[in-house]
Design a protein around this motif. Structure first.
Motif, short mmCIF file in Angstrom:
data_model
loop_
_atom_site.label_atom_id
_atom_site.label_comp_id
_atom_site.label_asym_id
_atom_site.label_seq_id
_atom_site.Cartn_x
_atom_site.Cartn_y
_atom_site.Cartn_z
N LEU A 1 -8.14 -5.55 1.10
CA LEU A 1 -9.01 -4.80 0.27
C LEU A 1 -10.38 -5.52 0.23
O LEU A 1 -11.20 -5.07 -0.79
CB LEU A 1 -8.29 -4.73 -0.98
CG LEU A 1 -7.04 -3.67 -1.08
CD1 LEU A 1 -6.54 -3.82 -2.63
CD2 LEU A 1 -7.73 -2.25 -1.02
N GLY B 1 1.05 -1.40 -0.17
CA GLY B 1 -0.10 -0.06 -0.09
C GLY B 1 0.86 1.24 -0.07
O GLY B 1 0.25 2.31 -0.07
N HIS C 1 -3.07 -0.43 2.66
CA HIS C 1 -4.16 0.55 2.15
C HIS C 1 -4.97 1.10 3.12
O HIS C 1 -6.28 1.60 2.86
CB HIS C 1 -5.11 -0.32 1.14
CG HIS C 1 -4.28 -1.06 0.01
ND1 HIS C 1 -3.56 -2.20 0.01
CD2 HIS C 1 -3.64 -0.31 -1.00
CE1 HIS C 1 -3.08 -2.53 -1.00
NE2 HIS C 1 -2.92 -1.56 -2.04
N ASP D 1 -8.72 -0.88 -7.06
CA ASP D 1 -7.45 -1.80 -7.07
C ASP D 1 -6.51 -1.27 -5.73
O ASP D 1 -5.79 -1.98 -5.35
CB ASP D 1 -6.54 -1.67 -8.13
CG ASP D 1 -7.39 -2.40 -9.50
OD1 ASP D 1 -8.00 -3.26 -9.15
OD2 ASP D 1 -7.08 -2.05 -10.47
N THR D 2 -6.78 0.09 -5.18
CA THR D 2 -5.91 0.46 -4.18
C THR D 2 -6.65 0.91 -2.97
O THR D 2 -6.30 1.46 -2.11
CB THR D 2 -5.13 1.51 -4.75
OG1 THR D 2 -5.79 2.65 -5.19
CG2 THR D 2 -4.05 1.19 -5.94
#
Length: 359
Positions: free
Chosen positions: A178, A142, A149, A191-192
């Motif tokens: 995630l 991340g 993240h 995606d992030t």
């Protein structure tokens, strides 16, 4: 069954793994100690700022203060207060690297104002920048700004230890934190970035935040005609909830509980003396409420022994001896008078003539 012996190579491998584990923990401890040292050093700087000054000759104070501000005396005062006397690791680190503190204090602090970064990360190399881990200070999953993240903790974050594995916050799962756990749904996700929000209380899993977004209802809930999960009222079903004979059922969202009946009841449908199925012994129904029977007011005498009287109690009655009598061997007999009580009247009679003489 005969157990196979463990070979030397396997023992060596286990020893190496154990050593690596201890080494990673030691690196984390070293960084923690170093952060404690630099944090306390910073507090010492704040504490000694303009120490022993204030009032008087301002020009003289400013000249003197400018000397004290970067003096060895001030450095010594700060270092002496960095560690508690009981903190062995802290004191050892300060003693072993006192020369580095002197270097930073006299030569480097202007260009390197962040002592933690200069001392712990760059000089001793026991810490990493925030968001990095391990011997080489690799970035956490991340990135430096949002480890895991932003949804978890990176193992070894900011230290030379750890393996960078993410321990996800509640509601998140997966290698990168995630994914949403059961009972949560991804309100925002790419995606992030992921934002997991808790499902409605009725949902086992869901795609949204209402009871109509459930993929599956939790136990204690059922799907209605509008495909929404609604509470099952266990207390009103044909197959009622399992409560005892002297208990009544209370429906809760997704469940139920049982509570004891009022003591005046023999079985009940709810709380209080007006929800009895029937009344307990010693009580009778008066306009739908179980009320105490005053046995003492009934025509038939209950206390028939000599010198007894009836005393009503909740749900029953007592037969007690009247005043001046006490129970002995099941009978009411005159209360015994003690020798002291017998002497009191005689004393009063003896004192009476003297009282007249005094008058």
């Amino acid at each position: 069954m005969k157990m196979r012996s463990v070979g030397p190579s396997l023992l060596f491998l286990l020893a190496v793994i154990s050593h690596i584990g201890h080494a990673k923990r030691d690196l984390k401890v070293a960084c923690s100690t170093c952060r404690q040292v630099t944090d306390n050093f910073k507090k010492g700087v704040e504490r000694t700022a303009k120490q022993n000054f204030g009032g008087g000759n301002t020009a003289w104070e400013e000249r003197t203060l400018s000397k004290y501000e970067t003096s060895e005396i001030r450095l010594t005062e700060i270092l002496e207060a960095v560690c508690d006397s009981s903190s062995f690791e802290c004191n050892r680190m300060v003693e072993e690297h006192e020369d580095l503190f002197e270097t930073w204090w006299f030569k480097r602090q202007t260009k390197n104002p962040d002592l933690h970064k200069w001392f712990c990360v760059e000089s001793l190399k026991v810490c990493c920048p925030k968001g990095a881990f391990g011997p080489d200070c690799n970035d956490c999953v991340g990135g430096l700004d949002r480890p895991c993240h932003g949804n978890g903790a990176c193992d070894g974050d900011g230290t030379r230890g750890g393996d960078g594995h993410c321990s996800c916050n509640h509601g998140y799962e997966g290698e990168f934190c995630l994914e949403c756990i059961d009972g949560y749904f991804g309100k925002v996700k790419n995606d992030t970035f992921a934002l997991c929000t808790e499902c409605h209380a009725s949902c086992q899993s869901c795609s949204g935040g209402t009871n109509q977004d459930c993929d599956e209802c939790k136990a204690g809930w059922e799907e209605d005609e509008q495909d929404a999960c609604v509470d099952v009222n266990e207390c009103s079903r044909d197959d009622p909830a399992s409560c005892g004979e002297e208990e009544y059922c209370i429906n809760n969202e997704g469940s139920f509980s049982c509570k004891g009946c009022d003591r005046v009841c023999s079985g009940c449908t709810g709380a209080g003396p007006d929800a009895c199925r029937s009344c307990s012994t010693g009580y009778h129904d008066v306009e739908g409420t179980c009320t105490d029977i005053d046995e003492c007011s009934e025509e038939a005498a209950l206390c028939t022994a000599a010198h007894q009287e009836c005393v009503n109690t909740p749900g029953s009655h007592l037969c007690l001896c009247v005043s001046g009598y006490e129970e002995r061997d099941g009978e009411c007999v005159p209360t015994a008078v003690s020798e002291e009580e017998k002497e009191e009247p005689e004393s009063a009679e003896t004192e009476s003539p003297q009282a007249h003489e005094d008058l």
